[in-house]
Design an enzyme around this catalytic site. Structure first.
Site, mmCIF file in Angstrom:
data_model
loop_
_atom_site.group_PDB
_atom_site.id
_atom_site.type_symbol
_atom_site.label_atom_id
_atom_site.label_comp_id
_atom_site.label_asym_id
_atom_site.label_seq_id
_atom_site.Cartn_x
_atom_site.Cartn_y
_atom_site.Cartn_z
ATOM 1 N N HIS A 1 -32.976 35.378 -37.804
ATOM 2 C CA HIS A 1 -32.706 34.884 -39.151
ATOM 3 C C HIS A 1 -34.037 34.629 -39.842
ATOM 4 C CE1 HIS A 1 -29.947 33.543 -42.180
ATOM 5 N NE2 HIS A 1 -30.536 32.375 -42.295
ATOM 6 N N ASN B 1 -1.618 4.041 -26.466
ATOM 7 C CA ASN B 1 -2.060 4.063 -25.058
ATOM 8 C C ASN B 1 -1.222 4.963 -24.155
ATOM 9 O OD1 ASN B 1 -4.145 2.291 -25.581
ATOM 10 N ND2 ASN B 1 -2.926 0.474 -25.128
ATOM 11 N N LYS C 1 -22.733 50.008 -41.722
ATOM 12 C CA LYS C 1 -22.629 49.536 -43.112
ATOM 13 C C LYS C 1 -24.038 49.248 -43.618
ATOM 14 C CE LYS C 1 -21.577 45.324 -45.657
ATOM 15 N NZ LYS C 1 -22.998 44.950 -45.716
ATOM 16 N N GLU D 1 -23.043 41.478 -37.403
ATOM 17 C CA GLU D 1 -24.183 41.552 -38.315
ATOM 18 C C GLU D 1 -25.486 41.684 -37.543
ATOM 19 O OE1 GLU D 1 -25.836 39.338 -42.328
ATOM 20 O OE2 GLU D 1 -24.740 38.140 -40.868
ATOM 21 N N ASP E 1 -29.466 41.366 -38.564
ATOM 22 C CA ASP E 1 -30.542 41.099 -39.520
ATOM 23 C C ASP E 1 -31.826 41.685 -38.956
ATOM 24 O OD1 ASP E 1 -28.674 39.768 -40.951
ATOM 25 O OD2 ASP E 1 -29.570 37.783 -40.799
ATOM 26 N N HIS F 1 -20.574 36.509 -38.897
ATOM 27 C CA HIS F 1 -21.780 36.359 -39.711
ATOM 28 C C HIS F 1 -22.914 35.862 -38.817
ATOM 29 C CE1 HIS F 1 -24.404 33.883 -42.487
ATOM 30 N NE2 HIS F 1 -24.400 35.048 -43.097
ATOM 31 N N ASN F 2 -24.113 36.402 -39.021
ATOM 32 C CA ASN F 2 -25.261 36.024 -38.179
ATOM 33 C C ASN F 2 -24.870 36.064 -36.698
ATOM 34 O OD1 ASN F 2 -26.774 35.629 -40.469
ATOM 35 N ND2 ASN F 2 -26.722 33.402 -40.402
ATOM 36 N N ARG G 1 0.866 -1.182 0.000
ATOM 37 C CA ARG G 1 0.000 0.000 0.000
ATOM 38 C C ARG G 1 0.909 1.241 0.000
ATOM 39 N NH1 ARG G 1 -3.327 -3.366 -0.571
ATOM 40 N NH2 ARG G 1 -5.392 -3.610 0.401
ATOM 41 N N GLU H 1 -28.445 44.253 -42.214
ATOM 42 C CA GLU H 1 -29.217 43.606 -43.269
ATOM 43 C C GLU H 1 -30.671 43.995 -43.007
ATOM 44 O OE1 GLU H 1 -30.322 39.097 -44.514
ATOM 45 O OE2 GLU H 1 -28.184 39.537 -44.351
#
Length: 814
Positions: free
Chosen positions: A403, A734, A486, A388, A390, A358-359, A244, A437
């Site tokens: 979206h 391993n 933009k 962005e 939308d 994006h999004n 042990r 957008e």
């Protein structure tokens, strides 16, 4: 890892006069510092290592507090939160007898600590608690925020301050989990990790380890060690000969396990027979590393990283100090000078690559994912500078963001603008571009303008800097702290003689809608009855094509115009006008007129966006677009992918400010560079040699005891087509704990200025696809030569500490 201390009373510096002793306390089986302290072995604490044990805030956290966990209006659960004695992990515990459960998270997994109603969850569901009692823990990667409310304002402040202090100590450069840990953490974080594993392996909780338990532990830490060798180590440490391992014996076993033979060999190569590095010997090592090798620099390194005060006094470095140095930011593969803004920021906007999302509002896929203001915060904290929005018609006269044509949830335009105000410049002071957008009619467009002006105030740019029609775009430095819009603009015959902005050809919005119409037709042909796009017709105003004068007036330097041809754009397009391209159209332009697109991007901004048909919000290869000088290469930040690894790697440098100066051959209006072939003046070919030496403490991929990784390392080059390649080492069976390869991979690069180097560790599988383990990506121009550690990141960009690669890098011009 060993800590070397000078023998008291000795003046000499010979090998025999230094005592090797474990860190106090070394890794033991007790399951943590609490048990260590109660058993008189001393506190094992990162808080102690970084000098916070006497801090009143930390004391409150160590004692623990009952905090409310807020998930919804109805789901508010009281939990007991306590900083563990290791000073690194937080325990959360339910206190009901029938449903007792515990959860733990690490300080190293935290990205930010917010106070008040500073999360979407608290703004929606936490109003029943005073704002001064609310706090939010933000995690790295895709893990959801933890919204909490304390019993009092004082308690909330204690936790907020305490967590911020621990984070500041863990990530001294504010890396938020993407940089190198503080040097003070290295001797401890591995031992804490081992502590937890030992506690799990001790099945009968007797604070002793049988050989079987040792074997279980080895599997937990990704080692399938030969039984004979493992038993030899076990017997070597079993001084009491009772089969042990007890406390001090377990410490010795862990010390043997945590040894780094390759670093010892490197150390002895320079230290000579006395096994101590003098400042002069350290200087010789630094010279071979390609660093400043003067004695003053060597002295500073010794004073910073050496653990032994006696060694410091004699200007000497021991093995542990040497290991600390190599594991710190100073030994990182990333050039630390590039972690600050180091580039010229006074050139026109179009001369920079700009981190673009994006999004941005989405947290998942673009068909049924949730929209959230938190997505904007995460993007800004990653250095994103173009987000962005939308915008669609909402009820009660309030525009919404989501979206369109999908089942994605909706958020208020006003709420997003408030988040932009609060977080746009927390991480970077350079300008932010809002890519609108617009699907709203003139009435709600006016509402949008009113919100932007009222909420953003002076941050919102509403006119050109000099009040004149610009001949070229202003610089990031000139636009510091400003938000640009933009969008489309009403024609102005003074600055738009050819009326370009009023041409009826497709814009980005029109192209995306056309792609969605194609998607609907394909779904109908396939016989799909449940079409989320058909079911969710958005509220687009009939007169959305009309642009209100108020919205038009906010568009100053980023006027979206339809793209006719490169010839026409190079002849007639104004400096403040730009176009957007789908990835498909951009590839076509690069293939047919690559040099023309390079020259266009030397004068104008261009935005590239993913195909709308990608329902799972997958990404495209941004490198192709960067090769052509495209600035606003928009990716889905919410989608973990190798493409996002490239994006994080590209913008890792220059202070992670979101702007990177393009190479000179992409900035000239007379550029002759061809992005397809990589031919053109302004760059020299380079030979890159990467010697993959070892890996350390790779994470397990699942919790099965029998599952141990068979790791290999792949080095990828992403650049111009001629430079793109990948090579890999053999796999090691391993062993995810300390595999050793000593394999050299070579690469010839035609255009090193554009190249990214991606280090990937995978688990080899003979019957299926290899599994991802970790990666790290950086620009070749920011890669340092010599012996370096690479701190691996997870798929979503979070730190995998203490997992590292150890490599040797050599680069030379050809």
């Amino acid at each position: 890892m060993l800590s070397l201390a000078a023998e008291e009373g000795e003046q000499g510096l010979g090998m025999g006069q230094w005592i090797h002793q474990p860190l106090t306390p070394a890794c033991s089986k007790s399951g943590g510092a609490a048990a260590a302290a109660t058993e008189g072995r001393g506190a094992f604490s990162i808080a102690q290592a970084v000098g916070l044990t006497d801090d009143e805030d930390i004391k409150v956290m160590l004692k623990g507090s009952f905090l409310w966990k807020i998930k919804s209006r109805r789901r508010k659960k009281e939990r007991f939160y306590r900083l563990q004695e290791d000073g690194l992990t937080i325990l959360s515990e339910r206190c009901f007898k029938r449903a007792r459960s515990k959860q733990i998270f690490s300080i190293t997994h935290m990205e930010a600590m917010r106070e008040g109603y500073q999360s979407e969850g608290l703004r929606q569901h936490g109003r029943c608690f005073p704002e001064t009692q609310c706090l939010t823990i933000v995690f790295k990667g895709r893990r959801k925020n933890l919204d909490l409310a304390a019993q009092s304002e004082e308690e909330a402040k204690r936790w907020a301050r305490g967590l911020k202090k621990l984070m500041a100590k863990a990530w001294p450069r504010g890396g938020g989990g993407t940089g190198s840990l503080s040097p003070a953490f290295f001797p401890y974080i591995s031992c804490i990790w081992i502590h937890d594993i030992l506690h799990q392996a001790d099945k009968n909780k007797d604070n002793k380890m049988s050989f079987k338990e040792i074997k279980d532990m080895l599997k937990m830490i990704n080692i399938d060690m030969n039984d004979i060798y493992a038993y030899q180590l076990f017997q070597e440490c079993d001084k009491s000969s009772n089969d042990r391992l007890e406390e001090h014996e377990i410490e010795e076993f862990c010390t043997l396990l945590m040894k780094r033979p390759e670093l010892e060999e490197l150390f002895h190569r320079y230290s000579g027979q006395d096994c101590v590095l003098s400042a002069k010997e350290l200087g010789a090592f630094l010279q071979d590393q390609g660093e400043a090798a003067d004695l003053a620099h060597a002295h500073r390194i010794i004073q910073t990283y050496e653990l032994s005060e006696k060694a410091k006094q004699h200007d000497r470095m021991m093995l542990d100090g040497f290991m600390m140095y190599l594991l710190s930011a100073a030994g990182d593969i990333l050039n630390q000078e590039h972690t600050n803004v180091y580039q010229d920021m006074s050139q026109p906007l179009c001369h920079y690559f700009i981190s673009t999302s994006h999004n941005t509002y989405l947290t998942d896929n673009q068909i049924g994912g949730a929209s959230s203001t938190e997505a904007y915060i995460r993007a800004f904290m990653e250095g994103c500078r173009c987000v962005e929005l939308d915008c669609w018609e909402g009820s009660n006269g309030e525009p919404i963001i989501y979206h369109g044509h999908t089942l994605t949830s909706k958020i208020l335009f006003r709420d997003v603008i408030e988040i932009i105000r609060d977080y746009a410049f927390k991480h970077s002071s350079y300008p932010v571009i809002l890519s609108l957008e617009n699907h709203c009619g003139p009435e709600q467009q006016v509402t949008m303008v009113r919100h932007m002006k009222a909420i953003l105030g002076d941050m919102l740019l509403t006119q050109t800097l000099g009040g004149q029609v610009p001949k070229e775009l202003p610089s990031p430095e000139q636009l510091k702290g400003k938000i640009l819009v933009k969008g489309k603009k009403l024609p102005d015959l003074m600055c738009d003689p050819e009326n370009m902005s009023f041409l009826s050809d497709n814009t980005e919005e029109d192209e995306e809608e056309e792609e969605e119409r194609v998607l609907r037709r394909e779904r109908r042909r396939s016989g799909c009855s449940s079409d989320p796009i058909a079911v969710c017709a958005p509220r687009q105003a009939k007169d959305a094509a009309q642009i209100s004068q108020e919205l038009s007036d906010l568009v100053v330097y980023c006027q979206a115009v339809p793209f006719q041809s490169l010839e026409q754009a190079l002849r007639s397009q104004q400096a403040c006008q730009m176009s957007s391209f789908s990835e498909r159209k951009a590839r076509k332009l690069i293939k047919e007129s690559g040099n023309g697109l390079v020259r266009y991007n030397a004068r104008h901004l261009s935005r590239i966006y993913p195909l709308g048909l990608k329902m799972n919000s997958s990404n495209y290869n941004p490198q192709e677009m960067w090769n052509a000088g495209c600035q606003l290469v928009a990716l889905n930040f919410q989608t973990p992918s190798w493409e996002m690894d490239l994006n994080r790697g590209r913008f890792l440098v220059n202070g992670r400010c979101g702007y990177l100066l393009k190479p000179s051959f992409l900035r000239s209006r007379q550029a002759s560079f061809d992005p397809e072939s990589g031919r053109g003046p302004g760059h020299r070919a380079t030979l890159l040699l990467v010697k993959v030496i070892t890996a350390q403490q790779l994470p397990k991929l699942n919790n099965k005891k029998s599952s141990i990784v068979d790791p290999f390392v792949r080095v990828e080059i992403h650049g111009v087509r001629a430079d793109c390649s990948s090579k890999q080492t053999e796999y090691k069976l391993n062993n995810g704990f300390n595999p050793r390869w000593e394999e050299t991979l070579s690469f010839q690069l035609r255009v090193p200025e554009l190249a990214l180097v991606r280090f990937v560790v995978e688990d080899y599988d003979t019957t299926s696809c290899n599994d991802f383990v970790g990666q790290f990506t950086l620009p070749l121009t920011s890669l340092r030569e010599g012996y370096r550690h690479i701190h691996l990141l997870s798929r979503d960009g979070a730190s995998l500490a203490p997992a590292t690669l150890f490599v040797h890098i050599k680069s030379k011009k050809m």
